[in-house]
Design a protein around this motif. Structure first.
Motif, PDB file in Angstrom:
ATOM      1  N   VAL A  92       2.245   3.573   3.729  1.00 42.62           N
ATOM      2  CA  VAL A  92       3.325   2.906   3.007  1.00 42.62           C
ATOM      3  C   VAL A  92       2.978   2.831   1.517  1.00 42.62           C
ATOM      4  O   VAL A  92       1.832   2.595   1.158  1.00 42.62           O
ATOM      5  N   ILE A 120      -5.860  -3.748  12.318  1.00 43.91           N
ATOM      6  CA  ILE A 120      -5.976  -2.889  11.131  1.00 43.91           C
ATOM      7  C   ILE A 120      -6.466  -1.499  11.515  1.00 43.91           C
ATOM      8  O   ILE A 120      -6.087  -0.513  10.891  1.00 43.91           O
ATOM      9  N   ARG A 126      -4.261  -4.974   4.584  1.00 43.32           N
ATOM     10  CA  ARG A 126      -5.321  -5.321   5.524  1.00 43.32           C
ATOM     11  C   ARG A 126      -5.287  -6.820   5.798  1.00 43.32           C
ATOM     12  O   ARG A 126      -5.334  -7.267   6.943  1.00 43.32           O
ATOM     13  N   GLY A 180      -7.192  -2.977   0.456  1.00 46.37           N
ATOM     14  CA  GLY A 180      -6.167  -3.039   1.491  1.00 46.37           C
ATOM     15  C   GLY A 180      -4.854  -2.354   1.195  1.00 46.37           C
ATOM     16  O   GLY A 180      -3.820  -2.737   1.714  1.00 46.37           O
ATOM     17  N   VAL A 181      -4.881  -1.306   0.373  1.00 42.88           N
ATOM     18  CA  VAL A 181      -3.621  -0.613   0.086  1.00 42.88           C
ATOM     19  C   VAL A 181      -3.602   0.804   0.645  1.00 42.88           C
ATOM     20  O   VAL A 181      -2.631   1.525   0.478  1.00 42.88           O
ATOM     21  N   GLY A 182      -4.702   1.204   1.287  1.00 42.70           N
ATOM     22  CA  GLY A 182      -4.690   2.504   1.945  1.00 42.70           C
ATOM     23  C   GLY A 182      -5.564   3.562   1.290  1.00 42.70           C
ATOM     24  O   GLY A 182      -5.359   4.753   1.538  1.00 42.70           O
ATOM     25  N   LYS A 183      -6.555   3.177   0.519  1.00 39.80           N
ATOM     26  CA  LYS A 183      -7.400   4.180  -0.138  1.00 39.80           C
ATOM     27  C   LYS A 183      -8.243   4.946   0.881  1.00 39.80           C
ATOM     28  O   LYS A 183      -8.219   6.174   0.925  1.00 39.80           O
ATOM     29  N   THR A 184      -8.974   4.193   1.695  1.00 40.46           N
ATOM     30  CA  THR A 184      -9.820   4.844   2.691  1.00 40.46           C
ATOM     31  C   THR A 184      -8.964   5.648   3.663  1.00 40.46           C
ATOM     32  O   THR A 184      -9.287   6.793   4.001  1.00 40.46           O
ATOM     33  N   THR A 185      -7.853   5.044   4.075  1.00 38.43           N
ATOM     34  CA  THR A 185      -6.946   5.726   4.997  1.00 38.43           C
ATOM     35  C   THR A 185      -6.487   7.063   4.425  1.00 38.43           C
ATOM     36  O   THR A 185      -6.485   8.075   5.120  1.00 38.43           O
TER      37      THR A 185
END
Ligand SMILES: Nc1ncnc2c1ncn2[C@@H]1O[C@H](COP(=O)(O)OP(=O)(O)O)[C@@H](O)[C@H]1O
Ligand SMILES: [Mg+2]
Length: 346
Positions: free
Chosen positions: A43, A31, A222, A71-76
């Motif tokens: 994505v 991850i 994630r 796990g959908v990309g918020k922090t990213t």
């Protein structure tokens, strides 16, 4: 929730030799190894991400809250945003506080305020960024303390917040931010990324293995990557048997058969399956959650599916309240069979 410490690893590494960074990569969980570094790699949720990417080019970013499931990309997204905006000043101009840091009132009053007051030379139109991950886990008091800071330092500092539920962020903060909502990723998005990573890591997989990964992840990237890595490390080949062993979930094929028996009104066969799962030691809550997941995707008559989901929901509620016996489960099966047979006579 499991991101907490890991998130801190993702700050851009200072100049290291390639070899060293390769070595470091060997031990990294996938991850982190495959955390997107640019907006293009993220994505899903395209509309929101395009909007942010436009903001970031213009440099004029408002305070933002990104709300959505895990796990959908918020922090990213927030890290990408900060990297684009600040580039090499990232280290000096970003304060990152996630749920593993103490974020009580005192910290907000001292640390956040101090950072906001600090002078950092930045290109014109750029601001310092304070990242507060998982804000919904901050107490209301700490959030109240935050809103004042947000206001006073608005000409030098921007806030980027992430949370699962925007309702848990106090209104005063919500109204000072642009709220962006992320939704779960689709199965095909999760699948595509999973395949990509399998290829990069030389993972041996079967088609039903990847289907199992996608099924257990339910739109959480994630979870998908973690399950993929655990199965690969534990068993080598990623096939459905192994995936469900690692995730310790009842095999959905069994549940599917069981629900099918119910639509046919065959309580005996259905009960055999639930008894089998029960004897394997699965918790009632895990079983019921899986029954729901399977039922949701089952190919069956729509009104009957709704009737099934209603019964499953009611039983889930009872289980959460503490009534988790095999008897409850068989009661559910009886009601499903009844709904099934009503449907057939109608
Ligand atoms: N939209 C996405 N595209 C690609 N990878 C993703 C995406 N969302 C999550 N991931 C993977 O899951 C990991 C955790 O994502 P993160 O942004 O921390 O999720 P959260 O929404 O819970 O903050 C990332 O490091 C990345 O590997
Ligand atoms: Mg996060």
């Amino acid at each position: 929730m499991e991101t907490m410490e890991v998130d801190q690893l993702s700050k851009p590494s200072t100049s290291k030799t390639q070899e060293q960074s390769n070595k470091k990569h060997c031990n990294l969980p996938w991850i982190e190894k495959y955390r997107p570094q640019t907006f293009q790699e993220i994505v899903g949720n395209e509309d929101t991400i395009t909007r942010l990417s436009i903001f970031s080019k213009q440099g004029n970013v408002p305070n933002v809250i990104i709300a959505g499931p895990p796990g959908v990309g918020k922090t990213t997204t927030i890290l990408c945003l900060a990297k684009i905006l600040l580039g090499s000043s990232f280290k000096d101009a970003v304060l990152e506080l996630n749920a593993s840091n103490d974020r009580g009132i005192d910290i907000v009053r001292n640390k956040v305020k101090m950072f906001a007051q600090q002078k950092v030379t930045l290109p014109p139109g750029r601001h310092k960024i304070i990242i507060l991950d998982e804000v919904d886990s901050m107490t209301e008091g700490a959030q109240q303390a935050l809103r004042r800071t947000m206001e006073i330092y608005s000409n030098t500092t921007r806030f980027a917040l992430a949370c699962n539920y925007s309702e848990k962020v106090i209104e005063a903060i919500q109204s000072r931010c642009a709220i962006l909502r992320y939704s779960k990723l689709t199965d095909s998005q999760v699948l595509a990324r999973t395949i990509q990573i399998c290829e990069k890591e030389n993972v041996k997989y079967t088609e039903d293995g990847l289907e199992a990964i996608v099924f257990t992840a339910q739109g959480d990237m994630r979870q998908a990557l973690n399950n993929l890595q655990s199965t690969h490390n534990g068993f080598g080949e990623v096939n459905s048997q192994n995936v469900f062993k690692v995730c310790d979930e009842p095999h959905p094929m069994l549940i599917k058969d069981m629900l099918k028996n119910c639509t046919e009104g065959d309580i005996r066969k259905a009960y055999k399956i639930i008894e089998h799962l029960w004897n394997l030691g699965y918790a009632a809550e895990d079983i019921i959650k899986n029954i729901f997941k399977v039922c949701k995707n089952m190919d069956m008559d729509e009104p009957l599916k709704l009737a099934f989901i209603k019964e499953i929901g009611l039983t889930h509620q009872k289980i959460v309240d503490g009534l988790c016996s095999l008897l409850q489960m068989s009661g559910l099966l009886a009601r499903l069979c009844k709904a099934g047979s009503k449907d057939r006579t109608a």
